[in-house]
Design an enzyme around this catalytic site. Structure first.
Site, PDB file in Angstrom:
ATOM      1  N   GLY A 173       0.887  -1.326   0.091  1.00 21.20           N
ATOM      2  CA  GLY A 173      -0.020  -0.008  -0.112  1.00 21.20           C
ATOM      3  C   GLY A 173       0.812   1.276   0.050  1.00 21.20           C
ATOM      4  O   GLY A 173       1.943   1.442  -0.711  1.00 21.20           O
ATOM      5  N   CYS A 174       0.362   2.255   0.808  1.00 24.39           N
ATOM      6  CA  CYS A 174       1.233   3.489   0.903  1.00 24.39           C
ATOM      7  C   CYS A 174       2.384   3.473   1.491  1.00 24.39           C
ATOM      8  O   CYS A 174       3.214   4.424   1.177  1.00 24.39           O
ATOM      9  CB  CYS A 174       0.197   4.542   1.507  1.00 24.39           C
ATOM     10  SG  CYS A 174      -1.262   4.828   0.988  1.00 24.39           S
ATOM     11  N   ALA A 175       2.769   2.478   2.012  1.00 25.29           N
ATOM     12  CA  ALA A 175       4.320   2.456   2.396  1.00 25.29           C
ATOM     13  C   ALA A 175       5.317   1.833   1.592  1.00 25.29           C
ATOM     14  O   ALA A 175       6.330   1.827   1.634  1.00 25.29           O
ATOM     15  CB  ALA A 175       4.287   1.365   3.847  1.00 25.29           C
ATOM     16  N   GLY A 176       4.585   1.306   0.329  1.00 28.36           N
ATOM     17  CA  GLY A 176       5.318   0.479  -0.444  1.00 28.36           C
ATOM     18  C   GLY A 176       6.580   1.150  -1.184  1.00 28.36           C
ATOM     19  O   GLY A 176       7.666   0.756  -1.256  1.00 28.36           O
ATOM     20  N   LEU A 235       3.596   5.744   5.764  1.00 27.56           N
ATOM     21  CA  LEU A 235       2.835   4.662   6.487  1.00 27.56           C
ATOM     22  C   LEU A 235       1.815   3.937   5.740  1.00 27.56           C
ATOM     23  O   LEU A 235       1.647   4.432   4.628  1.00 27.56           O
ATOM     24  CB  LEU A 235       2.016   5.628   7.416  1.00 27.56           C
ATOM     25  CG  LEU A 235       2.953   6.575   8.731  1.00 27.56           C
ATOM     26  CD1 LEU A 235       1.845   7.435   9.049  1.00 27.56           C
ATOM     27  CD2 LEU A 235       3.359   5.528   9.582  1.00 27.56           C
TER      28      LEU A 235
END
Length: 362
Positions: free
Chosen positions: A143-146, A347
């Protein structure tokens, strides 16, 4: 040490102003006036002027099967990933000359908005003159942490292989996950925030001859840190349905910034012996306006330390894992003094936090 040599972007051609998104939502969802009055401020307060999408806005007026969505994902993911990679390896802002695909020793591909087997890095290898022995690292579900996690894993690989260079591609086509029949708050928030985009970045080992291809000061990765909080699986992710991937968002994400993220940053700075006052900038994934504001509040940061996170959010929306590479690209356009320190942060689902120390150097 691992050096970030260049960044390239793949930006979809269909641009949608935030006001058009609001009008589209009014047309799609069966809300009454009272409900609309309550929901529309989500769009007004998102601090997003526009975002870019791989499909035209009329696409969202119809229902689509998981297969329809995923077929489009594979088509456009390849198209815009190639655009981002080509841009990265020939970006005149960062490089004195183009780096050939045959020089790439490893390709990492990060995505969470569609699926493919063979993974899409294999498709990209077939579209460009990579060597047949190029290593592959597909990473899914971050997700956004990728973007930050992808940088950390490639950092680990190149640290063990200091003569080599790698290409990290973060590709997210969030619009294709939109669920027309899902009137949940999570879907509304996702509709207000998400855009499409691809970022690619070149990472260079300390003993690689391609270090000489860089122009002005570039960041080198000195250290990374991961934290995954237990019992937070429901904070963020996908609800996999027959129609596709339905977004899951918890309203408690900003509060986790003030607890999980703040503590992770504090521990990381202590471990690396860096003071908060010595940090030049935070290259932070802009999960949304509330998340950025929570970061400022948690560490008592001035707005300038997150200036490009706010600007990328305003111009592109939240593109999940790719967004932090867009922010990194903007900071790399700046003339930053040697030895300045930046913290790259994101995050994501898990619920997880990823941090990297970057030092700017010639």
């Amino acid at each position: 040490m691992v050096y970030i040599g260049s960044v390239g972007l793949g930006i979809p051609k269909h641009e949608l102003p935030q006001n058009d998104v609001k009008q589209l939502v009014k047309h799609i969802f069966p809300y009454n006036e009272k409900q609309l009055e309550r929901l529309m401020p989500v769009y007004d307060h998102a601090m997003i002027d526009k975002r870019q999408l791989v499909v035209e806005k009329d696409w969202f007026k119809d229902s689509h099967t998981f297969k329809e969505r995923n077929d489009l994902y594979q088509k456009f993911a390849i198209e815009y990933s190639l655009e981002a990679m080509d841009h990265c390896l020939s970006n005149e802002h960062h490089l004195t000359e183009t780096i050939p695909y045959g020089a790439i020793d490893m390709i990492a591909f990060v995505s969470s908005t569609g699926i493919a087997t063979p993974s899409l890095d294999a498709h990209l290898i077939n579209e460009r003159p990579f060597r047949s022995d190029v290593s592959r690292m597909p990473l899914w579900g971050l997700g956004c942490a990728g973007g930050a996690i992808g940088l950390s894993r490639v950092f680990d690989w190149i640290t063990a292989n200091p003569t080599k260079i790698a290409l990290l591609v973060c590709c997210e086509l969030c619009s294709l996950t939109f669920q027309k029949d899902d009137a949940s708050k999570s879907n509304i928030v996702g509709t207000a925030l998400f855009g499409d985009g691809v970022g690619a970045t070149l990472l260079i080992g300390k003993d690689s001859p391609y270090r000489s291809y860089n122009k002005k000061p570039i960041p080198k990765i000195k250290k990374s840190s991961s934290h995954t909080e237990k019992d937070t699986l429901s904070v963020m992710g996908w609800d996999v349905t027959n129609n596709g991937l339905g977004v899951v968002f918890s309203k408690g994400i900003p509060s986790l910034v003030n607890s999980l993220w703040k503590n992770h940053v504090s521990d990381f700075l202590t471990e690396t012996q860096i003071t908060k006052e010595s940090i030049h900038s935070f290259i932070a994934h802009p999960g949304g306006k509330k998340v950025l504001e929570a970061m400022e509040d948690a560490l008592q940061l001035s707005g300038n330390k997150l200036i490009h996170s706010y600007q990328v959010l305003k111009d592109h929306g939240n593109m999940s894992s790719a967004t932090v590479l867009f922010v990194l690209n903007e900071w790399m356009k700046e003339t930053i003094e040697e030895n300045e320190i930046s913290i790259l942060s994101a995050l994501g689902p898990g619920f997880s936090s990823e941090l990297l120390v970057l030092e700017w150097c010639n």
